[in-house]
Design an enzyme around this catalytic site. Sequence first.
Site, PDB file in Angstrom:
ATOM      1  N   ASP A  32       0.852  -1.192   0.000  1.00  0.00           N
ATOM      2  CA  ASP A  32       0.000   0.000   0.000  1.00  0.00           C
ATOM      3  C   ASP A  32       0.886   1.239   0.000  1.00  0.00           C
ATOM      4  O   ASP A  32       1.859   1.332   0.744  1.00  0.00           O
ATOM      5  CB  ASP A  32      -0.933  -0.015   1.222  1.00  0.00           C
ATOM      6  CG  ASP A  32      -2.082   0.957   1.058  1.00  0.00           C
ATOM      7  OD1 ASP A  32      -3.224   0.499   0.932  1.00  0.00           O
ATOM      8  OD2 ASP A  32      -1.825   2.187   1.045  1.00  0.00           O
ATOM      9  N   ILE A  33       0.530   2.198  -0.832  1.00  0.00           N
ATOM     10  CA  ILE A  33       1.341   3.410  -0.994  1.00  0.00           C
ATOM     11  C   ILE A  33       1.286   4.297   0.257  1.00  0.00           C
ATOM     12  O   ILE A  33       2.213   5.067   0.506  1.00  0.00           O
ATOM     13  CB  ILE A  33       0.884   4.167  -2.265  1.00  0.00           C
ATOM     14  CG1 ILE A  33       1.985   5.039  -2.817  1.00  0.00           C
ATOM     15  CG2 ILE A  33      -0.381   4.960  -2.044  1.00  0.00           C
ATOM     16  CD1 ILE A  33       1.724   5.513  -4.252  1.00  0.00           C
ATOM     17  N   ASN A  89     -12.903  -3.387   2.569  1.00  0.00           N
ATOM     18  CA  ASN A  89     -13.797  -2.240   2.690  1.00  0.00           C
ATOM     19  C   ASN A  89     -14.800  -2.348   1.544  1.00  0.00           C
ATOM     20  O   ASN A  89     -14.409  -2.635   0.405  1.00  0.00           O
ATOM     21  CB  ASN A  89     -13.014  -0.933   2.573  1.00  0.00           C
ATOM     22  CG  ASN A  89     -12.119  -0.688   3.774  1.00  0.00           C
ATOM     23  OD1 ASN A  89     -12.474  -1.046   4.899  1.00  0.00           O
ATOM     24  ND2 ASN A  89     -10.958  -0.099   3.561  1.00  0.00           N
ATOM     25  N   VAL A  98     -10.879   2.912  -3.513  1.00  0.00           N
ATOM     26  CA  VAL A  98     -10.491   2.386  -4.832  1.00  0.00           C
ATOM     27  C   VAL A  98     -11.493   1.288  -5.184  1.00  0.00           C
ATOM     28  O   VAL A  98     -11.586   0.277  -4.469  1.00  0.00           O
ATOM     29  CB  VAL A  98      -9.049   1.839  -4.823  1.00  0.00           C
ATOM     30  CG1 VAL A  98      -8.723   1.191  -6.157  1.00  0.00           C
ATOM     31  CG2 VAL A  98      -8.048   2.952  -4.508  1.00  0.00           C
ATOM     32  N   HIS A 102     -10.146  -5.426  -3.449  1.00  0.00           N
ATOM     33  CA  HIS A 102      -8.835  -5.703  -2.843  1.00  0.00           C
ATOM     34  C   HIS A 102      -9.032  -6.114  -1.400  1.00  0.00           C
ATOM     35  O   HIS A 102      -9.965  -5.656  -0.732  1.00  0.00           O
ATOM     36  CB  HIS A 102      -7.904  -4.499  -2.952  1.00  0.00           C
ATOM     37  CG  HIS A 102      -8.497  -3.221  -2.445  1.00  0.00           C
ATOM     38  ND1 HIS A 102      -9.381  -2.464  -3.195  1.00  0.00           N
ATOM     39  CD2 HIS A 102      -8.356  -2.581  -1.276  1.00  0.00           C
ATOM     40  CE1 HIS A 102      -9.752  -1.419  -2.503  1.00  0.00           C
ATOM     41  NE2 HIS A 102      -9.161  -1.458  -1.316  1.00  0.00           N
ATOM     42  N   HIS A 104      -7.113  -6.045   2.183  1.00  0.00           N
ATOM     43  CA  HIS A 104      -5.996  -5.454   2.931  1.00  0.00           C
ATOM     44  C   HIS A 104      -5.400  -6.503   3.874  1.00  0.00           C
ATOM     45  O   HIS A 104      -6.141  -7.202   4.579  1.00  0.00           O
ATOM     46  CB  HIS A 104      -6.489  -4.297   3.816  1.00  0.00           C
ATOM     47  CG  HIS A 104      -6.967  -3.090   3.072  1.00  0.00           C
ATOM     48  ND1 HIS A 104      -6.185  -1.968   2.891  1.00  0.00           N
ATOM     49  CD2 HIS A 104      -8.151  -2.809   2.487  1.00  0.00           C
ATOM     50  CE1 HIS A 104      -6.861  -1.054   2.226  1.00  0.00           C
ATOM     51  NE2 HIS A 104      -8.071  -1.541   1.972  1.00  0.00           N
TER      52      HIS A 104
HETATM   53  P1  AMP Z   1      -9.742   1.229   0.211  1.00  0.00           P
HETATM   54  O1  AMP Z   1      -9.986   2.370   1.147  1.00  0.00           O
HETATM   55  O2  AMP Z   1     -10.124  -0.096   0.794  1.00  0.00           O
HETATM   56  O3  AMP Z   1     -10.345   1.455  -1.155  1.00  0.00           O
HETATM   57  O4  AMP Z   1      -8.174   1.130   0.052  1.00  0.00           O
HETATM   58  C1  AMP Z   1      -7.466   1.620  -1.042  1.00  0.00           C
HETATM   59  C2  AMP Z   1      -6.017   1.569  -0.666  1.00  0.00           C
HETATM   60  O5  AMP Z   1      -5.265   1.715  -1.847  1.00  0.00           O
HETATM   61  C3  AMP Z   1      -5.589   2.693   0.294  1.00  0.00           C
HETATM   62  O6  AMP Z   1      -5.046   2.115   1.484  1.00  0.00           O
HETATM   63  C4  AMP Z   1      -4.546   3.461  -0.524  1.00  0.00           C
HETATM   64  O7  AMP Z   1      -3.477   3.926   0.272  1.00  0.00           O
HETATM   65  C5  AMP Z   1      -4.108   2.430  -1.539  1.00  0.00           C
HETATM   66  N1  AMP Z   1      -3.596   2.968  -2.785  1.00  0.00           N
HETATM   67  C6  AMP Z   1      -4.145   3.931  -3.548  1.00  0.00           C
HETATM   68  N2  AMP Z   1      -3.398   4.159  -4.650  1.00  0.00           N
HETATM   69  C7  AMP Z   1      -2.356   3.279  -4.583  1.00  0.00           C
HETATM   70  C8  AMP Z   1      -1.230   3.013  -5.415  1.00  0.00           C
HETATM   71  N3  AMP Z   1      -1.018   3.692  -6.544  1.00  0.00           N
HETATM   72  N4  AMP Z   1      -0.350   2.058  -5.023  1.00  0.00           N
HETATM   73  C9  AMP Z   1      -0.547   1.383  -3.876  1.00  0.00           C
HETATM   74  N5  AMP Z   1      -1.588   1.575  -3.051  1.00  0.00           N
HETATM   75  C10 AMP Z   1      -2.484   2.519  -3.391  1.00  0.00           C
END
Ligand code: AMP
Length: 112
Positions: A32-33, A89, A98, A102, A104
């Site tokens: 995760d970024i 989520n 996003v 996915h 976590h």
């Molecule tokens: P969610 O809130 O469950 O949709 O989680 C989305 C996750 O994606 C968040 O924890 C972000 O920090 C992560 N995220 C968003 N863009 C990127 C990226 N380019 N590379 C890696 N993680 C990302």
Amino acid sequence: MSEKDCIFCRIIRGEQPADFTHRGERIVAFKDIRPSAPVHILIVPRKHIRSINDLAGEDESLIAEMILLAPDLAREAGIASSGYKLLFNVEKGGGQFVFHLHLHLFGGWQRK
Ligand code: AMP
Ligand code: ZN
């Protein structure tokens, strides 16, 4: 959001960089970024599915594979025996930002 504009589809297609910890036939995983734990990995199917709400019956084995990958990745990250959390989520109210499915994987805290 279309697959063309989806950030995770872009990562999967190699159009956007990511720190991969797994590249499988149906599933990838990357860090995760903006990590919210010392270890924070996202387990992501290559197939664009919006959320848990959008799963079809045919996705049963895909979801099982995502969950079964978690202990392998946790072991590789050295957090399997100390423990970890797994989280989906679902939609905005559930904290999803996003809209590409996915899982976590969080861990690595020092807890006694
Ligand atoms: P969610 O809130 O469950 O949709 O989680 C989305 C996750 O994606 C968040 O924890 C972000 O920090 C992560 N995220 C968003 N863009 C990127 C990226 N380019 N590379 C890696 N993680 C990302
Ligand atoms: Zn996508």
